[in-house]
Motif scaffolding. Structure first.
Motif, short mmCIF file in Angstrom:
data_model
loop_
_atom_site.label_atom_id
_atom_site.label_comp_id
_atom_site.label_asym_id
_atom_site.label_seq_id
_atom_site.Cartn_x
_atom_site.Cartn_y
_atom_site.Cartn_z
N ALA A 130 0.85 -1.20 0.00
CA ALA A 130 0.00 0.00 0.00
C ALA A 130 0.88 1.24 0.00
O ALA A 130 1.82 1.34 0.78
CB ALA A 130 -0.90 0.01 1.23
N ILE A 131 0.56 2.18 -0.88
CA ILE A 131 1.33 3.42 -0.98
C ILE A 131 0.38 4.60 -0.98
O ILE A 131 -0.59 4.63 -1.75
CB ILE A 131 2.16 3.46 -2.29
CG1 ILE A 131 3.03 2.21 -2.44
CG2 ILE A 131 3.01 4.72 -2.34
CD1 ILE A 131 4.21 2.16 -1.53
N SER A 132 0.66 5.58 -0.14
CA SER A 132 -0.09 6.83 -0.16
C SER A 132 0.78 7.95 -0.71
O SER A 132 2.01 7.89 -0.64
CB SER A 132 -0.58 7.19 1.25
OG SER A 132 -1.58 6.30 1.67
N GLY A 133 0.16 8.98 -1.27
CA GLY A 133 0.89 10.10 -1.85
C GLY A 133 1.29 9.88 -3.28
O GLY A 133 2.24 10.51 -3.78
N THR A 134 0.59 9.00 -4.00
CA THR A 134 1.01 8.60 -5.34
C THR A 134 0.52 9.54 -6.45
O THR A 134 0.65 9.21 -7.63
CB THR A 134 0.54 7.16 -5.65
OG1 THR A 134 -0.86 7.06 -5.40
CG2 THR A 134 1.29 6.17 -4.79
N ILE A 135 -0.01 10.69 -6.08
CA ILE A 135 -0.31 11.72 -7.09
C ILE A 135 0.73 12.82 -7.02
O ILE A 135 1.37 13.17 -8.02
CB ILE A 135 -1.72 12.31 -6.89
CG1 ILE A 135 -2.79 11.23 -7.11
CG2 ILE A 135 -1.95 13.49 -7.84
CD1 ILE A 135 -4.20 11.70 -6.81
N ASP A 136 0.92 13.37 -5.82
CA ASP A 136 1.83 14.51 -5.68
C ASP A 136 2.70 14.41 -4.43
O ASP A 136 3.24 15.42 -3.97
CB ASP A 136 1.02 15.81 -5.66
CG ASP A 136 0.01 15.86 -4.51
OD1 ASP A 136 0.01 14.93 -3.67
OD2 ASP A 136 -0.79 16.81 -4.46
N GLY A 137 2.83 13.23 -3.89
CA GLY A 137 3.60 13.06 -2.67
C GLY A 137 2.76 13.15 -1.42
O GLY A 137 3.19 12.72 -0.35
N VAL A 138 1.55 13.71 -1.53
CA VAL A 138 0.62 13.81 -0.39
C VAL A 138 -0.69 13.12 -0.74
O VAL A 138 -1.08 12.14 -0.12
CB VAL A 138 0.38 15.27 0.01
CG1 VAL A 138 -0.65 15.34 1.15
CG2 VAL A 138 1.68 15.94 0.44
N GLU A 139 -1.38 13.61 -1.76
CA GLU A 139 -2.61 12.97 -2.21
C GLU A 139 -2.29 11.75 -3.07
O GLU A 139 -1.22 11.67 -3.69
CB GLU A 139 -3.46 13.96 -3.01
CG GLU A 139 -3.92 15.18 -2.24
CD GLU A 139 -4.83 14.84 -1.08
OE1 GLU A 139 -5.51 13.79 -1.13
OE2 GLU A 139 -4.87 15.61 -0.10
N GLY A 140 -3.24 10.83 -3.10
CA GLY A 140 -3.07 9.66 -3.94
C GLY A 140 -3.00 8.38 -3.14
O GLY A 140 -2.26 8.30 -2.15
N GLU A 141 -3.78 7.37 -3.56
CA GLU A 141 -3.84 6.09 -2.87
C GLU A 141 -3.68 4.97 -3.90
O GLU A 141 -4.44 4.92 -4.88
CB GLU A 141 -5.19 5.93 -2.16
CG GLU A 141 -5.52 7.04 -1.19
CD GLU A 141 -4.58 7.08 0.01
OE1 GLU A 141 -4.26 6.00 0.55
OE2 GLU A 141 -4.15 8.18 0.39
N SER A 142 -2.73 4.10 -3.69
CA SER A 142 -2.51 3.00 -4.63
C SER A 142 -2.10 1.73 -3.88
O SER A 142 -1.50 1.80 -2.81
CB SER A 142 -1.40 3.34 -5.63
OG SER A 142 -1.77 4.44 -6.45
#
Length: 473
Positions: free
Chosen positions: A421-433
């Motif tokens: 699980a990785i968070s920040g996968t859009i801009d280092g803060v937002e984004g969930e993958s």
């Protein structure tokens, strides 16, 4: 200060019943579930549970699964024959053999190799090698490096400096080099303008890179570092069409080096025709053009049986370093004979058992079945990948605690599935993958089970969140 949520979500890992409140190991604020045995794609936990491994041990490493007796035999035989020799004093046949093998499999795009112990060490060494090349070329003013944002290239200070994920480098920020510039890391589906093709998006990013080169001054730049398929930083992101040919043409135009970080995406992980991601036509369409000057490997290279990474360099760099007196880089365990012997066997098994074909076939199955199983889940933004390197991007806010990706990982673990699980996968803060990268030996049936368990887990997390939201109304 940016949001400092740890992208690996380690504080939200499921804890097996009966574990002590704290681990003696420093890495985690809560103890990890304890695995007592591994066989193939399964882990047995101390509490009796059996976990299906969909991420090759946790980080796309264990590409042959646990319990490979051929690798065990090579390991023991090499130790019995010769456990260690220091590379500054003696060469060893295992390291020479592995280097020759990799050079041959690159079709001699590379002329030399060196073997270290981790991906971070390899990236650090690659940066130093690129710098030393320019110094020995009589151009010591070249001190600047261009990377991308978001990107992750390792955890040593040099590797953290060229990477850029705020939550991984915030504590070390004052110690990092200030000579690194970052351009946009490609995210076509999120960043492209309306009605623009992938090729047009790639052209826009190449213009951005050229502007950055002109701003810095090409005569001051060492080169450009990138992952062929972005791993942890973006939750597995293949490049848009035409991207790397445009980038390489720019680098050639201005005389800059291309460093490919294949620590996570290489060693066959991304499929294609062989070991190297840059040779995959789905990644760099013009294979004659897009050849890196320096390449790093790790993870799958040793399949987790040994700690090994590699740096490969092309002819012009190899020749310049050799004629100038040798490379100024040395680690005690560099070119370790046991590591090299096992890694050579790993690569031989890839070839003998035709596992790259399996990576391609099972990877296509994984993406196809995932898209079908999740097409009605609105929380899923994207399913993408190359080979057995697949990312599922979710729609979730950074204000959610625990983060959405962490919840899915924990739920999957409850259901008997290990994922990343990785968070920040859009801009280092937002984004969930979440990332899937099972062993190359995965079966059709196991792929289907991975898909079933992941889809089930995502749906269960969504239901739980919806129930909590209803209770708060």
């Amino acid at each position: 200060m940016t949001n400092t949520v740890h992208p690996f979500n380690t504080d939200t890992d499921v804890i097996s019943e009966g574990n002590k409140a704290h681990s003696t190991l420093l890495n985690h604020t809560k103890p990890q579930p304890i695995a007592i045995e591994g066989s193939g794609l399964y882990f047995m936990l101390e509490d009796g549970r059996k976990i299906l491994d969909a991420i090759s041990g946790g980080a796309a490493v264990n590409c042959l699964g646990n319990g490979n007796k051929e690798l065990t035999e090579v390991f023991v035989n090499q130790i019995n024959k010769m456990a260690f020799s220091y590379h500054q004093s003696l060469g060893n046949e295992a390291a020479e053999g592995l280097a020759n093998y990799l050079v041959e499999k690159s079709d001699e795009d590379f002329k030399s190799a060196v073997f270290l112990n981790s991906g971070s060490e390899a990236v650090e060494a690659a940066i130093k090698l690129a710098r030393e090349y320019w110094v020995k070329m009589g151009q010591p003013q070249r001190t600047q490096i261009i990377s991308r944002f978001p990107s992750y290239h390792g955890t040593t200070l040099g590797a953290l400096g060229v990477g850029n994920i705020p939550s991984r480098r915030d504590v070390s920020e004052p110690l990092l080099a200030k000579n690194v510039y970052h351009v946009t890391s490609p995210q076509y589906k999120r960043q492209s303008y309306v009605n623009k093709t992938e090729e047009e998006y790639s052209l826009r990013l190449s213009h951005e890179l050229e502007e950055k080169i002109l701003e810095i001054g090409s005569e001051n730049i060492i080169g450009f570092i990138a992952e062929p398929v972005v791993g942890a930083a973006l939750g597995v992101m293949p490049p848009p069409k035409g991207y790397f040919p445009l980038i390489k043409k720019l680098l050639n135009k201005y005389g800059l080096l291309l460093i490919f970080d294949e620590v996570m995406s290489g060693s066959g992980r991304s499929g294609g025709d062989g070991l190297f991601a840059y040779k995959n036509k789905q990644i760099s369409e013009d294979l004659d053009l897009v050849k890196p000057d320096i390449l790093t490997m790790a993870k799958g290279l040793g399949s987790g049986y040994v700690c090994i990474s590699s740096v490969l360099s092309n002819e012009k760099i190899t020749n310049k370093i050799r004629e100038s007196g040798g490379w100024k880089n040395s680690h005690t365990y560099q070119n370790h004979p046991v590591n090299c012997a096992v890694a050579r066997k790993v690569l031989e098994i890839f070839e003998r058992d035709n596992l790259i074909t399996s990576v391609n076939e099972r990877g296509e199955q994984l993406i196809s079945e995932l898209k079908e199983a999740t097409r009605d889940i609105e929380t899923i933004f994207d399913v993408r990948g190359r080979g057995l390197f697949v990312g599922v991007e979710l729609i979730g806010s950074s204000t959610l605690t625990p983060r959405l990706a962490a919840r899915v990982k924990d739920k999957a673990f409850e259901n008997g599935l290990l994922i990343m699980a990785i968070s920040g996968t859009i801009d280092g803060v937002e984004g969930e993958s979440v990332i899937l990268a099972p062993a190359y030996t995965v079966t059709k049936e196991q792929i289907s089970e991975i898909v079933r368990l992941l889809a089930k887990s995502i749906k269960e997390v969504i239901i739980e969140l919806d129930c909590k939201a209803d209770q708060q109304i």
